[in-house]
Design an enzyme around this catalytic site. Structure first.
Site, PDB file in Angstrom:
ATOM      1  N   GLU A 150      -5.428 -12.874   6.424  1.00 36.62           N
ATOM      2  CA  GLU A 150      -6.905 -12.076   6.926  1.00 36.62           C
ATOM      3  C   GLU A 150      -8.323 -11.377   6.429  1.00 36.62           C
ATOM      4  OE1 GLU A 150      -3.920  -8.553   6.070  1.00 36.62           O
ATOM      5  OE2 GLU A 150      -3.441  -9.221   4.304  1.00 36.62           O
ATOM      6  N   HIS A 156       0.726  -1.554   0.194  1.00 35.93           N
ATOM      7  CA  HIS A 156       0.112  -0.050   0.047  1.00 35.93           C
ATOM      8  C   HIS A 156       1.083   1.111   0.067  1.00 35.93           C
ATOM      9  CE1 HIS A 156      -3.587  -1.938   0.736  1.00 35.93           C
ATOM     10  NE2 HIS A 156      -3.309  -2.363   1.535  1.00 35.93           N
ATOM     11  N   GLN A 160       0.484 -13.472   6.012  1.00 38.36           N
ATOM     12  CA  GLN A 160      -0.503 -12.369   7.095  1.00 38.36           C
ATOM     13  C   GLN A 160      -1.724 -13.543   6.600  1.00 38.36           C
ATOM     14  OE1 GLN A 160       1.201  -8.199   5.850  1.00 38.36           O
ATOM     15  NE2 GLN A 160      -0.676  -8.518   6.065  1.00 38.36           N
ATOM     16  N   ASP A 210      -7.939  -5.486   7.488  1.00 42.07           N
ATOM     17  CA  ASP A 210      -8.757  -6.872   5.137  1.00 42.07           C
ATOM     18  C   ASP A 210      -9.848  -7.275   6.637  1.00 42.07           C
ATOM     19  OD1 ASP A 210      -7.201  -5.285   3.579  1.00 42.07           O
ATOM     20  OD2 ASP A 210      -5.703  -6.641   4.119  1.00 42.07           O
TER      21      ASP A 210
END
Length: 248
Positions: free
Chosen positions: A147, A43, A145, A173
């Site tokens: 999520e 991001h 991760q 998320d």
């Protein structure tokens, strides 16, 4: 020796996400005493050249550098580790196959099939003996991760995959996946986080999560999370300016 990996087995470590393109902010975070910084390419706006500068800035301090890639991409994972970063973080792991692919991309033989080049910053541009480099490179941290609901549904199989060090929960998320985007303190989101945490701890895998309040930092620590990423550097700077000058 990977000092952050060792510290994570001993205590709770705190860091931040970084979305800046200025390596001075990274160096300042290390001088402030943070355990780690996550250099975000999922991001954030940084490119590979900037990542090299950020990793150098972190190494001027005692702070570990972790690069979050944007997906289970073998080239991105290998390039991130070539910078000399202390680890790589891979988002959106939903299946055991994706977890296996991430491990394969991050590790040299016999634990994976990461592309080999010893003329990279991680090997001192070829100055480090190739045998030493290949032997120690597999000690880099690999953070996966989970999520989303698919990842939670496949969590038992993901946790059986050998070769990764930290399971990281992305609450934002996760809130999106249950139809409550941004509601990270919703009881359903917190319940799912607890489910993930309970299963992960039984496997002896280190727990990580994102937090955007100091109160949540404390509660995550009490719940057994040892890798806690608090907020984002540019937002911390924004809030500090607002606290000094007032919101205008």
């Amino acid at each position: 020796m990977n000092h952050l990996k060792h510290k994570l087995t001993q205590k709770t470590c705190f860091g931040i996400f970084s979305k800046t393109t200025d390596s001075a902010f990274v160096e300042a975070a290390g001088i402030a005493g943070l355990d780690f910084i996550i250099l975000d390419t999922e991001h954030g706006p940084v490119n590979l050249e900037t990542l090299h500068h950020h990793v150098r800035a972190a190494k001027l301090t005692r702070m570990a550098s972790i690069i979050r890639v944007n997906s289970v991409d073998s080239h991105a994972i290998s390039s991130a580790l070539d910078t000399g970063a202390d680890g790589v973080q891979v988002p959106n792991i939903s299946t055991a196959q994706q977890a296996q692919d991430a491990v394969k991309a991050a590790r040299f033989h016999p634990h994976g099939s990461r592309g080999v080049c010893r003329f990279v910053r991680a090997a001192n541009f070829g100055d480090q003996h190739k045998d030493d480099y290949l032997a120690t490179a597999n000690d880099k941290l690999l953070i996966l991760q989970v999520e989303g609901l698919e990842g939670i549904n496949n969590l038992d199989e993901i946790l059986e995959v050998p070769g990764f060090d930290v399971l990281f929960i992305g609450p934002y998320d996760l809130s999106q996946s249950v139809g409550k985007p941004g509601q990270v303190n919703d009881p359903e989101v917190l319940r799912l986080m607890q489910t993930i945490a309970d299963k992960t701890k039984t496997k002896g895998i280190i727990l990580g999560a994102f937090s955007d309040t100091l109160e949540r930092n404390a509660s995550l620590k009490s719940e057994g999370f040892n890798y806690i990423a608090y907020s984002v550097d540019v937002n911390i700077y924004l809030r500090a300016c607002q606290n000094i000058f007032g919101k205008r």
